[in-house]
Design a protein around this motif. Structure first.
Motif, PDB file in Angstrom:
ATOM      1  N   HIS A   1     -27.060 -15.493 -12.046  1.00 25.91           N
ATOM      2  CA  HIS A   1     -26.210 -14.590 -12.830  1.00 25.91           C
ATOM      3  C   HIS A   1     -26.235 -13.176 -12.255  1.00 25.91           C
ATOM      4  O   HIS A   1     -25.178 -12.536 -12.120  1.00 25.91           O
ATOM      5  CB  HIS A   1     -26.684 -14.584 -14.287  1.00 25.91           C
ATOM      6  CG  HIS A   1     -25.873 -13.712 -15.190  1.00 25.91           C
ATOM      7  ND1 HIS A   1     -24.531 -13.904 -15.418  1.00 25.91           N
ATOM      8  CD2 HIS A   1     -26.229 -12.613 -15.924  1.00 25.91           C
ATOM      9  CE1 HIS A   1     -24.085 -12.985 -16.244  1.00 25.91           C
ATOM     10  NE2 HIS A   1     -25.080 -12.186 -16.564  1.00 25.91           N
TER      11      HIS A   1
ATOM     12  N   GLN B   1     -24.272 -13.041  -9.027  1.00 30.36           N
ATOM     13  CA  GLN B   1     -22.838 -13.133  -9.283  1.00 30.36           C
ATOM     14  C   GLN B   1     -22.272 -11.816  -9.795  1.00 30.36           C
ATOM     15  O   GLN B   1     -21.135 -11.443  -9.457  1.00 30.36           O
ATOM     16  CB  GLN B   1     -22.561 -14.271 -10.266  1.00 30.36           C
ATOM     17  CG  GLN B   1     -22.753 -15.655  -9.655  1.00 30.36           C
ATOM     18  CD  GLN B   1     -22.695 -16.777 -10.677  1.00 30.36           C
ATOM     19  OE1 GLN B   1     -22.818 -16.542 -11.892  1.00 30.36           O
ATOM     20  NE2 GLN B   1     -22.513 -18.006 -10.208  1.00 30.36           N
ATOM     21  N   ILE B   2     -23.043 -11.100 -10.610  1.00 27.40           N
ATOM     22  CA  ILE B   2     -22.610  -9.775 -11.066  1.00 27.40           C
ATOM     23  C   ILE B   2     -22.450  -8.835  -9.881  1.00 27.40           C
ATOM     24  O   ILE B   2     -21.443  -8.127  -9.747  1.00 27.40           O
ATOM     25  CB  ILE B   2     -23.624  -9.195 -12.074  1.00 27.40           C
ATOM     26  CG1 ILE B   2     -23.571  -9.966 -13.394  1.00 27.40           C
ATOM     27  CG2 ILE B   2     -23.355  -7.707 -12.327  1.00 27.40           C
ATOM     28  CD1 ILE B   2     -24.661  -9.567 -14.371  1.00 27.40           C
TER      29      ILE B   2
ATOM     30  N   GLN C   1     -21.945  -9.642  -6.772  1.00 31.98           N
ATOM     31  CA  GLN C   1     -20.829 -10.112  -5.957  1.00 31.98           C
ATOM     32  C   GLN C   1     -19.495  -9.695  -6.564  1.00 31.98           C
ATOM     33  O   GLN C   1     -18.578  -9.256  -5.852  1.00 31.98           O
ATOM     34  CB  GLN C   1     -20.891 -11.635  -5.813  1.00 31.98           C
ATOM     35  CG  GLN C   1     -19.847 -12.211  -4.863  1.00 31.98           C
ATOM     36  CD  GLN C   1     -19.960 -13.715  -4.766  1.00 31.98           C
ATOM     37  OE1 GLN C   1     -19.865 -14.421  -5.778  1.00 31.98           O
ATOM     38  NE2 GLN C   1     -20.171 -14.232  -3.558  1.00 31.98           N
ATOM     39  N   GLU C   2     -19.378  -9.806  -7.879  1.00 31.09           N
ATOM     40  CA  GLU C   2     -18.131  -9.419  -8.547  1.00 31.09           C
ATOM     41  C   GLU C   2     -17.847  -7.930  -8.359  1.00 31.09           C
ATOM     42  O   GLU C   2     -16.711  -7.534  -8.064  1.00 31.09           O
ATOM     43  CB  GLU C   2     -18.224  -9.755 -10.039  1.00 31.09           C
ATOM     44  CG  GLU C   2     -16.973  -9.408 -10.828  1.00 31.09           C
ATOM     45  CD  GLU C   2     -17.078  -9.790 -12.293  1.00 31.09           C
ATOM     46  OE1 GLU C   2     -16.350  -9.199 -13.119  1.00 31.09           O
ATOM     47  OE2 GLU C   2     -17.908 -10.669 -12.625  1.00 31.09           O
ATOM     48  N   ASN C   3     -18.877  -7.105  -8.507  1.00 33.82           N
ATOM     49  CA  ASN C   3     -18.682  -5.667  -8.328  1.00 33.82           C
ATOM     50  C   ASN C   3     -18.467  -5.294  -6.862  1.00 33.82           C
ATOM     51  O   ASN C   3     -17.802  -4.303  -6.563  1.00 33.82           O
ATOM     52  CB  ASN C   3     -19.855  -4.900  -8.925  1.00 33.82           C
ATOM     53  CG  ASN C   3     -19.798  -4.858 -10.440  1.00 33.82           C
ATOM     54  OD1 ASN C   3     -18.712  -4.900 -11.030  1.00 33.82           O
ATOM     55  ND2 ASN C   3     -20.952  -4.777 -11.095  1.00 33.82           N
ATOM     56  N   THR C   4     -19.028  -6.089  -5.953  1.00 32.61           N
ATOM     57  CA  THR C   4     -18.751  -5.887  -4.528  1.00 32.61           C
ATOM     58  C   THR C   4     -17.273  -6.101  -4.243  1.00 32.61           C
ATOM     59  O   THR C   4     -16.634  -5.318  -3.529  1.00 32.61           O
ATOM     60  CB  THR C   4     -19.596  -6.860  -3.676  1.00 32.61           C
ATOM     61  OG1 THR C   4     -20.979  -6.576  -3.869  1.00 32.61           O
ATOM     62  CG2 THR C   4     -19.268  -6.722  -2.201  1.00 32.61           C
ATOM     63  N   ARG C   5     -16.720  -7.170  -4.772  1.00 30.37           N
ATOM     64  CA  ARG C   5     -15.302  -7.451  -4.574  1.00 30.37           C
ATOM     65  C   ARG C   5     -14.432  -6.365  -5.198  1.00 30.37           C
ATOM     66  O   ARG C   5     -13.377  -6.009  -4.652  1.00 30.37           O
ATOM     67  CB  ARG C   5     -14.970  -8.824  -5.166  1.00 30.37           C
ATOM     68  CG  ARG C   5     -15.573  -9.968  -4.359  1.00 30.37           C
ATOM     69  CD  ARG C   5     -15.472 -11.287  -5.092  1.00 30.37           C
ATOM     70  NE  ARG C   5     -15.977 -12.392  -4.271  1.00 30.37           N
ATOM     71  CZ  ARG C   5     -16.255 -13.615  -4.742  1.00 30.37           C
ATOM     72  NH1 ARG C   5     -16.078 -13.871  -6.039  1.00 30.37           N
ATOM     73  NH2 ARG C   5     -16.707 -14.561  -3.938  1.00 30.37           N
ATOM     74  N   LEU C   6     -14.867  -5.837  -6.342  1.00 25.00           N
ATOM     75  CA  LEU C   6     -14.126  -4.747  -6.975  1.00 25.00           C
ATOM     76  C   LEU C   6     -14.102  -3.513  -6.081  1.00 25.00           C
ATOM     77  O   LEU C   6     -13.040  -2.898  -5.885  1.00 25.00           O
ATOM     78  CB  LEU C   6     -14.754  -4.403  -8.327  1.00 25.00           C
ATOM     79  CG  LEU C   6     -14.176  -3.179  -9.043  1.00 25.00           C
ATOM     80  CD1 LEU C   6     -12.714  -3.411  -9.423  1.00 25.00           C
ATOM     81  CD2 LEU C   6     -15.018  -2.829 -10.279  1.00 25.00           C
TER      82      LEU C   6
ATOM     83  N   HIS D   1     -19.697  -1.751 -13.077  1.00 22.87           N
ATOM     84  CA  HIS D   1     -18.247  -1.766 -12.896  1.00 22.87           C
ATOM     85  C   HIS D   1     -17.682  -0.344 -12.946  1.00 22.87           C
ATOM     86  O   HIS D   1     -16.880   0.050 -12.087  1.00 22.87           O
ATOM     87  CB  HIS D   1     -17.619  -2.634 -13.994  1.00 22.87           C
ATOM     88  CG  HIS D   1     -16.126  -2.763 -13.910  1.00 22.87           C
ATOM     89  ND1 HIS D   1     -15.489  -3.864 -13.388  1.00 22.87           N
ATOM     90  CD2 HIS D   1     -15.128  -1.914 -14.289  1.00 22.87           C
ATOM     91  CE1 HIS D   1     -14.191  -3.706 -13.442  1.00 22.87           C
ATOM     92  NE2 HIS D   1     -13.931  -2.530 -13.998  1.00 22.87           N
TER      93      HIS D   1
END
Length: 458
Positions: free
Chosen positions: A334, A337-338, A340-345, A421
């Motif tokens: 988890h 993944q958090i 990774q999500e903020n990296t993509r953002l 974020h």
């Protein structure tokens, strides 16, 4: 009441003397200092440092929860090496080693060691490669005076340190523009009977990507079959060892590959522990050269030691165990993944500016964005690093890539758990604002550029 007031006045004066004196510098002071004064002096000095939470360069953990901090504070006095007096602490270390060996898919009984970080783990792992190579050569009646070690230009400097300190020829595979990792075709010309091992990186400090570890393993298997060269593979998973198992579980880079004999990982990076704690895990016990293990009994019982350091604190070992049992596999997944999500953002926000190119966006990588200017401007990446620091206090590293890509300039932002974020959006806005400022004024002055922190962290 007057006496109490006098005492309060003296206490205030004693606690503030450091405000009107130079900090002790060249020698130990003659007189003692009240504890509160010493504490405040140090706190005032550290104000000049950057804010760790804004440090986008470091891979090292900058926040742990109060419960972990309590464990750390309560065990700073416990000397880890004293297994006779602290046997349960030693057992907890072994639990961590077993858990990590299982995470890295070790096929059976294994061994390893906790270290101060991946630098010590790499030194120890590479020493074991050299000792085992020498033993094989001596058994075959062959020369042992020309050992070499093969690795890419994308490694951390500790690999070159090992070669210099322990008299091993470094065979460094150069990088090239747009090719910032290495694979089997790069490695093959450098391997011979004097090669003690090949080192491959899982998550480079430069761009966050991985060498083609499976391809290198397959090459070494072929060389073993066709030429009788049994060359082991060490994986430097300092950063990636706590990322790949949770974000890319089907990617084979670990002990699932036959020639991978040892792996190092930093607990104080994506293992989410404060510095310094690292781990060295061997595929099986035979991969640890027995001649490197020392036995001593002057702490109360006979203990085996396999470290470059001796006395060290237990706190970070216990903090690592805390994380392993607190997060579990699901928790680590988890968290990754958090990130990774903020990296993509962040990558998307930077792309929206139209000014940057992200390196290797679609490849498996660490939670970071490595990027550079899309086209020549009146300013460069080093100017941007200085400007975002001057305007907003972000510590954004600018650096050049290793040879033969050393003319390529790069910026890199680690997106760790504390970069939320909202902060990602703020960071992207600040970088865009810095570019606007630089466009108007034409880059930073040379005296300011000289202040930029160009280290890429580890």
């Amino acid at each position: 009441m007057a006496a109490l007031s006098d005492q309060a006045d003296r206490a205030m004066r004693d606690g503030a003397r450091f405000l009107t004196r130079d900090a002790p510098d060249h020698e130990i002071p003659d007189d003692p200092m009240p504890p509160v004064e010493a504490m405040r002096l140090i706190e005032e000095e550290l104000i000049l440092d950057g804010i760790p939470e804004r440090n986008l360069a470091t891979f090292v953990t900058t926040w742990m929860p109060p419960e972990a901090q309590q464990i750390i504070a309560g065990n700073l006095h416990r000397n880890f090496i004293d297994h006779a007096e602290y046997p349960q602490t030693a057992e907890i270390e072994q639990r961590c080693i077993r858990m990590l060996a299982k995470l890295f898919n070790a096929p059976g009984e294994t061994t390893g060691a906790r270290t101060q970080g991946s630098s010590e783990a790499i030194m120890l792992g590479a020493l074991s490669l050299k000792w085992n190579w020498r033993k094989r050569r001596e058994a075959a009646g062959k020369s042992v005076d020309r050992p070499n070690l093969v690795f890419g230009g994308d490694v951390h400097v500790v690999w070159e340190k090992f070669c210099r300190y322990f008299d091993v020829e470094p065979r460094i595979v150069p990088l090239h523009p747009e090719k910032y990792t290495i694979g089997p075709a790069d490695v093959e010309p450098h391997v011979d009977e004097n090669t003690i091992g090949v080192a491959a990186v899982l998550g480079t400090t430069f761009t966050g990507h991985a060498d083609d570890i499976r391809g290198i393993n397959d090459l070494l298997v072929t060389l073993k079959h066709d030429k009788g060269l049994d060359v082991p593979l060490h994986v430097d998973a300092a950063s990636g060892g706590f990322v790949w198992p949770f974000l890319y579980p089907d990617s084979e880079w670990d002990f699932r590959l036959g020639q991978v004999r040892s792996i190092n990982v930093s607990g104080h990076k994506f293992g989410l522990v404060y510095p310094g704690i690292g781990w060295l895990i061997f595929r099986e016990r035979a991969d640890l050269a027995e001649d490197l293990v020392f036995y001593e009994n002057y702490l109360g019982k006979t203990d085996a030691t396999f470290t470059l350091n001796f006395s060290t604190g237990s706190a970070m070992v216990l903090a690592q165990y805390f994380n392993l049992i607190r997060f579990g596999r699901a928790g680590y997944r988890h968290v990754m993944q958090i990130m990774q999500e903020n990296t993509r953002l962040l990558a998307a926000r930077l792309a929206e500016t139209g000014q940057f190119i992200e390196v290797g966006a679609d490849e498996e990588k660490l939670p970071l964005v490595a990027f550079r200017l899309a086209e020549p401007r009146s300013f460069d990446e080093f100017d941007i690093a200085w400007q975002v620091s001057a305007e907003r206090g972000w510590m954004l590293p600018a650096y050049t890539m290793p040879p033969k890509a050393d003319h390529v300039k790069m910026l890199r932002a680690l997106v760790k758990l504390n970069l939320s974020h909202a902060l990602v959006n703020t960071l992207a806005q600040d970088i865009a604002a810095a570019c606007e400022t630089l466009e108007r004024k034409g880059g930073a002055h040379e005296s300011e550029r000289a202040k930029i922190r160009t280290n890429v962290g580890y």
